[in-house]
Write an enzyme that holds these catalytic residues in place. Structure first.
Site, short mmCIF file in Angstrom:
data_model
loop_
_atom_site.label_atom_id
_atom_site.label_comp_id
_atom_site.label_asym_id
_atom_site.label_seq_id
_atom_site.Cartn_x
_atom_site.Cartn_y
_atom_site.Cartn_z
N LYS A 184 16.30 33.18 126.07
CA LYS A 184 17.44 32.87 125.20
C LYS A 184 17.49 31.37 124.87
O LYS A 184 16.59 30.63 125.23
CB LYS A 184 18.73 33.32 125.88
CG LYS A 184 18.77 34.82 126.19
CD LYS A 184 18.80 35.64 124.93
CE LYS A 184 19.19 37.09 125.14
NZ LYS A 184 18.30 37.86 126.01
C1 LIG Z 1 21.84 41.51 122.64
C2 LIG Z 1 21.75 41.38 124.13
N1 LIG Z 1 22.80 41.75 124.87
C3 LIG Z 1 22.79 41.65 126.22
C4 LIG Z 1 21.69 41.15 126.89
C5 LIG Z 1 21.71 41.12 128.39
O1 LIG Z 1 21.59 39.84 128.91
P1 LIG Z 1 20.94 39.62 130.36
O2 LIG Z 1 19.47 39.85 130.25
O3 LIG Z 1 21.27 38.18 130.69
O4 LIG Z 1 21.61 40.57 131.29
C6 LIG Z 1 20.59 40.72 126.15
C7 LIG Z 1 19.43 40.12 126.85
O5 LIG Z 1 18.39 40.53 126.99
C8 LIG Z 1 20.60 40.85 124.74
O6 LIG Z 1 19.54 40.52 124.01
#
Ligand SMILES: Cc1ncc(COP(=O)(O)O)c(C=O)c1O
Length: 385
Positions: A184
């Site tokens: 990210k």
């Molecule tokens: C659109 C979206 N929502 C939620 C997430 C979840 O984040 P995390 O990987 O930090 O749990 C991601 C990450 O991969 C994402 O791309």
């Protein structure tokens, strides 16, 4: 000579990030100490929000936002078909049913008319996703939410630094979730954040992130008491000071990184302007993407087979293209719940041609030229056949 691999995205970690983490490792607090609060304050200021609550990852952020919005069994939550599975899973953790909205064929974002068509008396929340870093149509979505008494939990895991009508993402919705996974914009290793204007929601989120207990160890130490009270069924979704030290250091560079991402996006957009059968993600009037991804869409009846071949050719040239995302409901878990092909025809059509090109602030101009040349020549050759 083998070509250097170009990833589709990756973190940028400098010596000062490392120094910040080492300093915290030498401090008395490794978790739930001063760095968590400092990172929350810095992040809230960056996105123009009144409150920011740091958690262990973006998925935890979405889950807690669902609980704070009182989403539960018997409720319905509307999410877009094209997103990472976590956007929909959060509603499932809370016991709710997911209704998948179709997407706009040009912006690839949740289609507001589709959302409207899915609202029932059971609908509790909408989870618009700022796919690729592009903000959704929040004026229209908020009008719908107001009309039907719904909560907007914005999934901005792709979008810190994005703007909607000159307002930063993070200040637009009842609650907004972010992720600090290494791919990210800024990273804490694993981490997430929820921003909100509501003090009441922020307090609820803080309680839920730590077992449902109303105070943390540091607060009890300061008050000279061992007594604690669990008032709700919460989780351990805390984030450590070590991670937040990294996050603060990363955040100081984030404004420049967004500028770098926009420059890369502009160069891609210019290069692909005249290619027939290839569409770039549209940036609707009044919106500024944070460009987490640079998705292109191969169009036409043969999009799926051309996309497969372009993907293979670019990979063979050491270019880390990727695909974000297959419509969530086509995953086995959701199919087992009864969802199937044809539910969101536009999303399925868009998905058939989607391809994410390398996009991260450290992507230099010559690597970008390699990506552009590779995509152009693959398409030219394949479309001639
Ligand atoms: C659109 C979206 N929502 C939620 C997430 C979840 O984040 P995390 O990987 O930090 O749990 C991601 C990450 O991969 C994402 O791309």
């Amino acid at each position: 000579m083998s070509l250097e691999f170009i990833p589709y995205g990756r973190q940028v970690v400098d010596d000062d990030d490392i120094a910040a983490v080492v300093e915290t490792l030498r401090s008395p607090w490794l978790t739930t100490g001063p760095m968590v609060e400092a990172f929350e304050a810095d992040f809230a200021a960056y996105v123009g929000a009144s409150h920011a609550v740091a958690v262990s990852n973006g998925t935890a952020a979405l889950h807690l936002a669902m609980l704070a919005a009182d989403v539960g069994p018997g409720d319905e939550v509307i999410a877009p078909a094209i997103t990472f599975v976590a956007s929909a899973n959060a509603a499932r953790y809370a016991g709710a049913d997911v209704k998948f909205a179709d997407v706009d064929p040009e912006s690839f974002l949740i289609d507001v008319d589709s959302v409207r068509s899915l609202i029932t008396p059971r609908t509790k929340a909408i989870v618009p996703v700022d796919y690729g870093g592009m903000p959704c149509d929040y004026s229209a979505l908020q009008a719908l939410a107001d009309e039907y008494g719904l909560v907007i939990v914005e999934d901005a895991c792709h979008a810190p630094g994005a703007e909607y009508q000159r307002r930063p993402v993070g200040s637009l919705s009842t609650m907004t979730a972010f992720s600090f996974h290494p791919v990210k914009h800024l990273t804490t290793g694993e981490g997430g954040m929820i921003t909100t204007e509501s003090e009441e929601l922020a307090t609820r989120l803080r309680i839920l992130r730590s077992h449902g207990i109303t105070s943390d160890f540091r607060q009890r130490e300061a008050a000279g008491t061992w007594e604690l009270d669990q008032v709700d069924l919460g989780y351990n979704y805390r984030i450590a000071d070590i991670n937040c030290a990294l996050g603060r250091s990363q955040l100081s560079k984030q404004p420049d990184w967004v500028i770098a991402r926009r420059e890369i996006a502009d160069r891609y957009t210019e290069a692909f302007r005249d290619i027939e059968g290839l569409a770039v993600q549209s940036e609707p009037e009044g919106r500024r993407s944070a460009w987490h991804l640079y998705p292109v869409r191969i169009t036409g009846a043969d999009a799926a087979s051309i996309r497969r071949e372009v993907y293979a050719r670019m990979r063979a040239e050491s270019i880390g293209v990727n695909v974000h995302y297959r419509p969530v409901y086509l995953n086995t878990y959701y199919r087992q719940l009864g969802y199937s092909e044809g539910l969101c025809p536009v999303a399925e059509d868009v998905y058939a041609g989607l391809l994410s090109l390398p996009m991260w602030p450290g992507l230099d101009e010559s690597s970008q030229e390699r990506v552009i040349a590779s995509l152009r020549s693959a398409l030219a050759e394949l479309r001639q056949v």
